[in-house]
Scaffold this active site. Structure first.
Site, PDB file in Angstrom:
ATOM      1  N   HIS A  68      34.174  -6.063 -26.996  1.00 20.49           N
ATOM      2  CA  HIS A  68      33.314  -4.922 -27.370  1.00 20.49           C
ATOM      3  C   HIS A  68      34.019  -4.158 -28.486  1.00 20.49           C
ATOM      4  O   HIS A  68      35.111  -3.629 -28.277  1.00 20.49           O
ATOM      5  CB  HIS A  68      33.090  -4.008 -26.166  1.00 20.49           C
ATOM      6  CG  HIS A  68      32.343  -4.685 -25.049  1.00 20.49           C
ATOM      7  ND1 HIS A  68      30.966  -4.742 -24.995  1.00 20.49           N
ATOM      8  CD2 HIS A  68      32.781  -5.361 -23.960  1.00 20.49           C
ATOM      9  CE1 HIS A  68      30.589  -5.413 -23.908  1.00 20.49           C
ATOM     10  NE2 HIS A  68      31.675  -5.804 -23.266  1.00 20.49           N
ATOM     11  N   ARG A  70      32.380  -1.707 -30.466  1.00 19.84           N
ATOM     12  CA  ARG A  70      31.853  -0.328 -30.479  1.00 19.84           C
ATOM     13  C   ARG A  70      31.316   0.166 -31.813  1.00 19.84           C
ATOM     14  O   ARG A  70      30.925   1.326 -31.901  1.00 19.84           O
ATOM     15  CB  ARG A  70      32.916   0.676 -29.981  1.00 19.84           C
ATOM     16  CG  ARG A  70      33.580   0.329 -28.666  1.00 19.84           C
ATOM     17  CD  ARG A  70      32.600   0.247 -27.524  1.00 19.84           C
ATOM     18  NE  ARG A  70      33.265   0.184 -26.230  1.00 19.84           N
ATOM     19  CZ  ARG A  70      32.728  -0.362 -25.159  1.00 19.84           C
ATOM     20  NH1 ARG A  70      31.532  -0.916 -25.200  1.00 19.84           N
ATOM     21  NH2 ARG A  70      33.380  -0.368 -24.021  1.00 19.84           N
ATOM     22  N   ASN A 100      26.246  -4.556 -27.333  1.00 13.99           N
ATOM     23  CA  ASN A 100      25.907  -3.233 -26.758  1.00 13.99           C
ATOM     24  C   ASN A 100      26.535  -2.094 -27.562  1.00 13.99           C
ATOM     25  O   ASN A 100      27.241  -1.242 -27.048  1.00 13.99           O
ATOM     26  CB  ASN A 100      26.259  -3.149 -25.274  1.00 13.99           C
ATOM     27  CG  ASN A 100      27.737  -3.276 -24.979  1.00 13.99           C
ATOM     28  OD1 ASN A 100      28.492  -3.809 -25.786  1.00 13.99           O
ATOM     29  ND2 ASN A 100      28.160  -2.779 -23.831  1.00 13.99           N
ATOM     30  N   ASP A 158      24.764  -8.231 -22.535  1.00 16.25           N
ATOM     31  CA  ASP A 158      25.938  -7.864 -21.736  1.00 16.25           C
ATOM     32  C   ASP A 158      26.033  -6.360 -21.470  1.00 16.25           C
ATOM     33  O   ASP A 158      25.782  -5.538 -22.339  1.00 16.25           O
ATOM     34  CB  ASP A 158      27.223  -8.327 -22.410  1.00 16.25           C
ATOM     35  CG  ASP A 158      28.416  -8.063 -21.519  1.00 16.25           C
ATOM     36  OD1 ASP A 158      28.492  -8.671 -20.445  1.00 16.25           O
ATOM     37  OD2 ASP A 158      29.244  -7.197 -21.858  1.00 16.25           O
ATOM     38  N   HIS A 185      25.065 -11.445 -18.168  1.00  9.16           N
ATOM     39  CA  HIS A 185      25.799 -10.488 -17.330  1.00  9.16           C
ATOM     40  C   HIS A 185      25.077 -10.542 -15.979  1.00  9.16           C
ATOM     41  O   HIS A 185      24.009  -9.961 -15.824  1.00  9.16           O
ATOM     42  CB  HIS A 185      25.716  -9.101 -17.978  1.00  9.16           C
ATOM     43  CG  HIS A 185      26.267  -7.991 -17.143  1.00  9.16           C
ATOM     44  ND1 HIS A 185      27.386  -7.275 -17.500  1.00  9.16           N
ATOM     45  CD2 HIS A 185      25.845  -7.465 -15.967  1.00  9.16           C
ATOM     46  CE1 HIS A 185      27.617  -6.355 -16.580  1.00  9.16           C
ATOM     47  NE2 HIS A 185      26.702  -6.454 -15.640  1.00  9.16           N
ATOM     48  N   HIS A 238      32.132 -13.026 -17.522  1.00  9.21           N
ATOM     49  CA  HIS A 238      33.032 -12.445 -16.505  1.00  9.21           C
ATOM     50  C   HIS A 238      32.684 -12.792 -15.046  1.00  9.21           C
ATOM     51  O   HIS A 238      32.339 -11.904 -14.243  1.00  9.21           O
ATOM     52  CB  HIS A 238      33.147 -10.935 -16.673  1.00  9.21           C
ATOM     53  CG  HIS A 238      31.874 -10.184 -17.003  1.00  9.21           C
ATOM     54  ND1 HIS A 238      30.708 -10.324 -16.301  1.00  9.21           N
ATOM     55  CD2 HIS A 238      31.609  -9.278 -17.978  1.00  9.21           C
ATOM     56  CE1 HIS A 238      29.786  -9.522 -16.813  1.00  9.21           C
ATOM     57  NE2 HIS A 238      30.309  -8.877 -17.850  1.00  9.21           N
ATOM     58  N   ASP A 311      36.753  -9.507 -22.192  1.00  5.52           N
ATOM     59  CA  ASP A 311      35.878  -8.351 -21.923  1.00  5.52           C
ATOM     60  C   ASP A 311      36.573  -7.068 -22.357  1.00  5.52           C
ATOM     61  O   ASP A 311      36.533  -6.045 -21.651  1.00  5.52           O
ATOM     62  CB  ASP A 311      35.446  -8.281 -20.447  1.00  5.52           C
ATOM     63  CG  ASP A 311      34.249  -7.346 -20.249  1.00  5.52           C
ATOM     64  OD1 ASP A 311      33.744  -6.782 -21.248  1.00  5.52           O
ATOM     65  OD2 ASP A 311      33.823  -7.178 -19.095  1.00  5.52           O
TER      66      ASP A 311
HETATM   67  O1  DOR Z   1      33.165  -3.054 -17.528  1.00  5.90           O
HETATM   68  C1  DOR Z   1      32.382  -3.348 -18.416  1.00  5.90           C
HETATM   69  N1  DOR Z   1      32.376  -2.672 -19.576  1.00  5.90           N
HETATM   70  N2  DOR Z   1      31.513  -4.349 -18.214  1.00  5.90           N
HETATM   71  C2  DOR Z   1      30.516  -4.614 -19.079  1.00  5.90           C
HETATM   72  O2  DOR Z   1      29.773  -5.531 -18.834  1.00  5.90           O
HETATM   73  C3  DOR Z   1      30.337  -3.764 -20.281  1.00  5.90           C
HETATM   74  C4  DOR Z   1      31.612  -3.143 -20.672  1.00  5.90           C
HETATM   75  C5  DOR Z   1      31.473  -2.060 -21.714  1.00  5.90           C
HETATM   76  O3  DOR Z   1      30.713  -2.222 -22.662  1.00  5.90           O
HETATM   77  O4  DOR Z   1      32.169  -1.036 -21.607  1.00  5.90           O
END
Ligand code: DOR
Length: 431
Positions: A68, A70, A100, A158, A185, A238, A311
């Site tokens: 991720h 961001r 995401n 996800d 997911h 995951h 992850d």
């Molecule tokens: O713990 C998680 N954080 N699981 C996820 O599937 C998304 C992720 C996030 O984007 O912070």
């Protein structure tokens, strides 16, 4: 300018070539031009030749299927530049970034912007994952074909599950026409409403609402049936339960096109870590039981789980220094994965070939990237570690903008000392 990079007298391990030997590796113009015992013997250091020596182990470059980053939208947690630097620091030559973001990467203009920014930053490569549905809301399919053209290597919602069987079926059928996997997911949200951690004795004792393991298993079982019916490629993000492992094992034995990943934290921690309401241990899916951890380790070792994925989920202090129920789920992974898991090689949990395959060639195959290999003529995507290093995890040294990890202070073995991406040094320890 340096034109030759020479890794001299290093242990090279490449499961795709059944290679495990002490060799020299000569890299020029982005490619491995020579590899073998004494391959660099006639070369001497000069301003054009950089030598790297030491008791080092060299692997085909590591690829993370689940990161991720961001950006766009939450750059205070991580952005593409800091995330790619963290990836190089952690030994990754490429990462696949989850959609995401804010806005969600559900259309070509966003995929284009992410790809363009990553090119500007350089170093570790970024391969975006597009959303399955518009806004990852689970209803209308996103612009999958357009995102594919812009460079998306897979689709996933996800963070959220594609709950509707009908939407999932259409996503699989559509993705099949592009030969892309759908990454799920796996969480039946009807069973996890308000959940904060794994459902079990610990959640009962400390008074937090639980996420039952069956919420994962139900989705994996349904999706395996849909993958079988559609002939599409299905990948489980995951994996955290022994039940999901059992379903995957059976599906694979019947030749269904399923693959799966496991995170370092699900291989190392149980729900006991949450005792004390440590928000660094809040993660989705949650940390499970010792029997799940044992099943995940066994499945990774025997290939039922194809690969390791981090992850990497950066969150700022704002989202973690608060009461448990308000904390965001997720923990860092890019700079922790290799040192946390190299211990499995040392203690015999994983054969070194499986460790390397699970971090390199297996993830490349799942998203159809060029498979890194230590062979003459191959692109020089290489991860170098010092297997002897013994050190303590120190988040103040992370390149990531965030520090959310429960592993701070842990003693680890093995350190990434160099990450080479297309022949260029993206990270070198100490420089
Ligand atoms: O713990 C998680 N954080 N699981 C996820 O599937 C998304 C992720 C996030 O984007 O912070």
């Amino acid at each position: 300018m340096t034109s030759l990079l020479v890794l001299q007298q290093v242990r090279a391990v490449d499961p795709a070539r059944q290679l495990d030997a002490v060799v020299d590796i000569v890299i020029e113009r982005g490619r491995i031009i020579r590899i073998g015992r004494g391959a660099a013997s006639e070369l001497s250091p000069s301003e054009h030749v950089k030598f790297v020596r030491g008791p080092l182990t060299v692997f085909p470059g590591f690829i993370d299927l689940h990161t991720h980053l961001r950006e766009p939208g939450h750059e205070y947690k991580e952005d593409i530049a800091s995330g790619l630097k963290a990836a190089a620091h952690g030994g990754f030559v490429a990462v696949c970034s989850m959609p995401n973001t804010k806005p969600v990467n559900d259309r070509r203009s966003i995929t284009d912007a992410i790809v363009a920014r990553a090119k500007e930053v350089g170093g570790t490569r970024l391969h975006p994952i597009g959303a399955v549905t518009v806004g990852s809301e689970g209803h209308k399919l996103a612009d999958i074909g357009d995102m594919r053209l812009a460079g998306a290597v897979a689709i996933s919602d996800d963070g959220r599950c594609v709950t509707s069987s009908s939407v999932m079926r259409h996503a699989l059928e559509y993705a099949r026409t592009f030969d892309m996997p759908v990454i799920q997911h796996a969480e039946d949200h009807a069973l996890t409403e308000g959940a904060q951690m794994n459902e079990g004795a610990v959640s009962t004792r400390i008074g937090l609402r639980g996420w039952p393991r069956v919420a994962e298993d139900i989705i994996v079982a349904r999706d395996v049936l849909l993958a079988e019916a559609t002939g599409a490629r299905y990948h489980v993000a995951h994996v955290s339960t022994h039940g999901a492992v059992r379903i995957l094992r059976e599906a694979k034995s019947r030749g269904i096109r399923v693959t799966a990943e496991v995170t370092p934290h699900h291989l190392l921690l149980t729900d006991e870590s949450v005792i004390g309401y440590n928000t660094a241990c809040k993660v989705n899916p949650p940390l499970r039981l010792a029997e799940d951890v044992a099943a995940l380790r066994e499945a990774l070792a025997d290939g039922t789980i194809d690969c390791i994925a981090t992850d990497h989920a950066p969150h700022s202090g704002l989202e973690k220094d608060c009461e448990f129920s308000a904390a965001a789920p997720g923990m860092l992974g890019l700079e922790l994965c290799v040192p946390l898991l190299y211990g499995f090689v040392l203690d015999g949990t994983l054969r070194i070939e499986r460790f390397v395959d699970a971090l390199s060639q297996a993830p490349a195959g799942i998203v159809s990237l060029e498979r890194p290999t230590l062979a003459e003529g191959a692109r020089a995507d290489i991860t170098v570690i010092d297997p002897e290093a013994r050190w303590h995890i120190d988040p103040s040294k992370f390149r990531s903008k965030s520090k959310n990890t429960p592993f701070a202070g842990r003693e680890v073995r093995g350190r990434v000392t160099m990450t080479i991406v297309g022949g260029n040094v993206a990270f070198e320890f100490g420089s």
